[in-house]
Design a protein around this motif. Structure first.
Motif, PDB file in Angstrom:
ATOM      1  N   TYR A 266      82.988  -0.579 129.158  1.00 13.92           N
ATOM      2  CA  TYR A 266      81.716   0.120 128.964  1.00 13.92           C
ATOM      3  C   TYR A 266      81.779   1.066 127.772  1.00 13.92           C
ATOM      4  O   TYR A 266      80.783   1.215 127.040  1.00 13.92           O
ATOM      5  N   ASP A 267      82.927   1.674 127.542  1.00 15.92           N
ATOM      6  CA  ASP A 267      83.076   2.548 126.369  1.00 15.92           C
ATOM      7  C   ASP A 267      82.908   1.755 125.074  1.00 15.92           C
ATOM      8  O   ASP A 267      82.243   2.210 124.132  1.00 15.92           O
ATOM      9  N   ARG A 268      83.493   0.560 125.016  1.00 11.81           N
ATOM     10  CA  ARG A 268      83.379  -0.268 123.818  1.00 11.81           C
ATOM     11  C   ARG A 268      81.939  -0.721 123.603  1.00 11.81           C
ATOM     12  O   ARG A 268      81.449  -0.768 122.470  1.00 11.81           O
ATOM     13  N   LEU A 269      81.260  -1.063 124.694  1.00 14.20           N
ATOM     14  CA  LEU A 269      79.878  -1.524 124.588  1.00 14.20           C
ATOM     15  C   LEU A 269      78.963  -0.403 124.106  1.00 14.20           C
ATOM     16  O   LEU A 269      78.107  -0.605 123.233  1.00 14.20           O
ATOM     17  N   ARG A 270      79.170   0.795 124.635  1.00 17.42           N
ATOM     18  CA  ARG A 270      78.373   1.944 124.170  1.00 17.42           C
ATOM     19  C   ARG A 270      78.659   2.242 122.702  1.00 17.42           C
ATOM     20  O   ARG A 270      77.754   2.558 121.933  1.00 17.42           O
ATOM     21  N   ALA A 271      79.919   2.136 122.322  1.00 17.19           N
ATOM     22  CA  ALA A 271      80.300   2.419 120.933  1.00 17.19           C
ATOM     23  C   ALA A 271      79.646   1.439 119.966  1.00 17.19           C
ATOM     24  O   ALA A 271      79.410   1.773 118.790  1.00 17.19           O
ATOM     25  N   ALA A 272      79.321   0.248 120.451  1.00 16.48           N
ATOM     26  CA  ALA A 272      78.640  -0.748 119.608  1.00 16.48           C
ATOM     27  C   ALA A 272      77.147  -0.455 119.477  1.00 16.48           C
ATOM     28  O   ALA A 272      76.450  -1.144 118.731  1.00 16.48           O
ATOM     29  N   ASP A 304      80.994  -9.223 124.605  1.00 16.56           N
ATOM     30  CA  ASP A 304      82.074  -9.212 123.613  1.00 16.56           C
ATOM     31  C   ASP A 304      81.535  -9.509 122.217  1.00 16.56           C
ATOM     32  O   ASP A 304      82.023  -8.954 121.226  1.00 16.56           O
ATOM     33  N   LEU A 305      80.531 -10.379 122.130  1.00 21.61           N
ATOM     34  CA  LEU A 305      79.936 -10.666 120.823  1.00 21.61           C
ATOM     35  C   LEU A 305      79.207  -9.439 120.275  1.00 21.61           C
ATOM     36  O   LEU A 305      79.213  -9.194 119.062  1.00 21.61           O
ATOM     37  N   ILE A 306      78.594  -8.649 121.154  1.00 18.59           N
ATOM     38  CA  ILE A 306      77.950  -7.406 120.724  1.00 18.59           C
ATOM     39  C   ILE A 306      79.008  -6.395 120.298  1.00 18.59           C
ATOM     40  O   ILE A 306      78.883  -5.740 119.256  1.00 18.59           O
ATOM     41  N   ILE A 307      80.061  -6.267 121.100  1.00 17.24           N
ATOM     42  CA  ILE A 307      81.150  -5.336 120.772  1.00 17.24           C
ATOM     43  C   ILE A 307      81.774  -5.682 119.428  1.00 17.24           C
ATOM     44  O   ILE A 307      82.086  -4.797 118.611  1.00 17.24           O
ATOM     45  N   ASP A 308      81.947  -6.974 119.173  1.00 13.71           N
ATOM     46  CA  ASP A 308      82.587  -7.415 117.925  1.00 13.71           C
ATOM     47  C   ASP A 308      81.625  -7.459 116.740  1.00 13.71           C
ATOM     48  O   ASP A 308      82.026  -7.813 115.626  1.00 13.71           O
ATOM     49  N   GLY A 309      80.359  -7.133 116.972  1.00 15.79           N
ATOM     50  CA  GLY A 309      79.389  -7.120 115.884  1.00 15.79           C
ATOM     51  C   GLY A 309      78.850  -8.486 115.505  1.00 15.79           C
ATOM     52  O   GLY A 309      78.131  -8.612 114.501  1.00 15.79           O
TER      53      GLY A 309
END
Length: 459
Positions: A266-272, A304-309
């Motif tokens: 969730y932290d990674r998703l918010r950071a994206a 994961d695709l959102i997190i990775d841009g």
């Protein structure tokens, strides 16, 4: 049924819900016709976008009487689901009319019978059933939001109900409005097809990793549960016997476990730049599904695709208007787009009633789903239950049936039993006030829902 024999019940809609209800009614000896506008049983799945796959596990999705075979995949692809439904209608010997559209229906209060005009392969036929059931899916017609400047946009503008494949968008810039299940699925399909994709998130979304939900949320529908003797039928009864008033407490505790377990995710998703919530009272996906049918996604890869841009995200800004070349936001920024896919959901099922029966009857029964009796201040026994689903409505002899595969499987039995009882002349008193408009806990816009997949609600 013979060519001159009238059905006791007409089921309008031959998707998963209509098929399961048709099977239940046939087993109970209720003369029934199921009508379906598509050319084949299962087309309501086949006609959806290429990458659609059920987000629920196979143990949760069995149909009545005939479970999926042991070699069935855990998550069913759409075409495989369509083929299974087609096979099921034949094996269960349903009186199933394809290529049949319901044109109109009116109820004779004196004769206690419906007059339903249908177009069957170009031929108009009037049916005279005693009961009609709307099994037209979990939702009603597509909800198309107002987009100022849409007439000036030079690209392609589609609702997700019109979207089939990302192939033609290869190399093009595509904006997807909506961040619930279909918004995510369409974004993934576009990205896999080689499009440059940006998701427009209008409000926070509840996201739950599929693996996590399978392990801590679906234990009762699993191989482990079966090994302990908890069959699908037992699991259905356990879930259904829990009053809705007790569900939020358990779901809140479940999501405390999920939030801690997947905190780094969730932290990674918010950071994206993706906005996450777990509902106003932190009860998560299931209560959002029951209350509004909107705002959630079971993650099977899009996050994961959102997190990775790889899938762009625009969140926290409202759409001001469309321009000839894209989208203008209220902060003055613009997004260039060659095409826009609006994953903005569907209206309530009673809007289908409006188009077939009348606006008056649709308003009398009111929206479906959402918790509450439908009558403000009503302390009766239906307060806090799902509105209009699987029970008598404010319009005599009109029923609603639908939901995901699990809900359709379980509640088709009880809709069928209620109709069978009426056919046999068994006393069927209705306690409490039937649903209509005005509930305190309505879905947004009087019943509109954001888009889930064709499987509808999930646990």
């Amino acid at each position: 049924l013979g060519t001159e024999e009238q059905p006791y019940c007409l089921v309008i809609g031959g998707g998963q819900g209509g098929i399961m209800l048709g099977a239940r009614l046939r087993q109970l000896g209720v003369p029934t016709i199921v009508i379906e506008k598509n050319a084949r049983p299962g087309d309501s799945w086949r006609n959806r976008y290429r990458t659609l796959v059920l987000h629920d596990p196979v143990w949760y999705d069995h149909l009545p009487y005939i479970p999926f075979p042991e070699n069935w995949p855990v998550f069913t692809p759409k075409d495989k689901m369509g083929d299974w439904l087609e096979m099921y209608t034949r094996v269960m010997e349903l009186n199933y009319w394809v290529a049949t559209k319901c044109l109109s229906a009116s109820y004779d209060e004196a004769e206690k019978v419906w007059a339903v005009v249908v177009d069957r392969v170009g031929r108009q036929i009037t049916l005279k059933p005693k009961h009609i059931v709307f099994a037209t899916g979990a939702y009603g017609p597509p909800r198309r939001i107002d987009l100022p400047g849409a007439d000036r946009f030079k690209g392609e503008l589609l609702h997700s109900s019109q979207y089939a494949s990302g192939d033609k968008f290869r190399g093009r810039r595509v904006a997807v409005i909506g961040a619930a299940s279909s918004g995510h699925d369409v974004c993934v399909d576009l990205w896999e097809s080689g499009a440059e994709v940006t998701m427009i998130q209008r409000s926070p979304t509840t996201v739950v990793k599929s693996d996590t939900l399978m392990e801590v949320g679906f234990e009762i529908f699993s191989e482990d549960a079966l090994a302990r003797g908890i069959t699908t039928e037992k699991a259905d009864m356990i879930v259904a016997s829990t009053p809705f008033a007790l569900v939020p407490k358990g779901q809140r505790a479940l999501y405390e476990v999920i939030k801690a377990r997947d905190a780094a995710f969730y932290d990674r998703l918010r950071a994206a730049g993706f906005a996450i919530d777990f509902g106003d009272d932190e009860t998560g996906l299931l209560m959002k599904a029951y209350r509004t049918g909107s705002g959630y996604y079971i993650d099977v890869g899009a996050s994961d695709l959102i997190i990775d841009g790889k899938i762009g995200i625009r969140s926290g800004v409202a759409i001001k208007s469309l321009t000839p070349s894209g989208i203008l936001f209220d902060d003055g920024s613009e997004l260039a787009a060659d095409a826009i896919i609006a994953c903005t959901g569907y209206q309530s099922m009673n809007e289908t009633v409006a188009s077939i029966v009348s606006r008056e009857v649709a308003d009398k029964v009111g929206p479906c789903w959402g918790l509450g009796s439908g009558v403000k201040g009503d302390p009766g026994p239906w307060q806090g239950e799902l509105r209009n689903m699987w029970k008598p409505t404010a319009q005599e002899a009109l029923w609603f049936h639908g939901g995901n595969l699990a809900l359709s499987r379980f509640y088709s039995k009880y809709v069928a039993l209620q109709i069978k009882a009426r056919m046999e002349g068994i006393e069927t008193p209705v306690y409490g006030k039937p649903s209509n408009s005005g509930a305190a806990d309505l879905p947004p816009r009087g019943g509109d829902v954001d888009e889930g997949d064709r499987g509808g609600r999930r646990a």
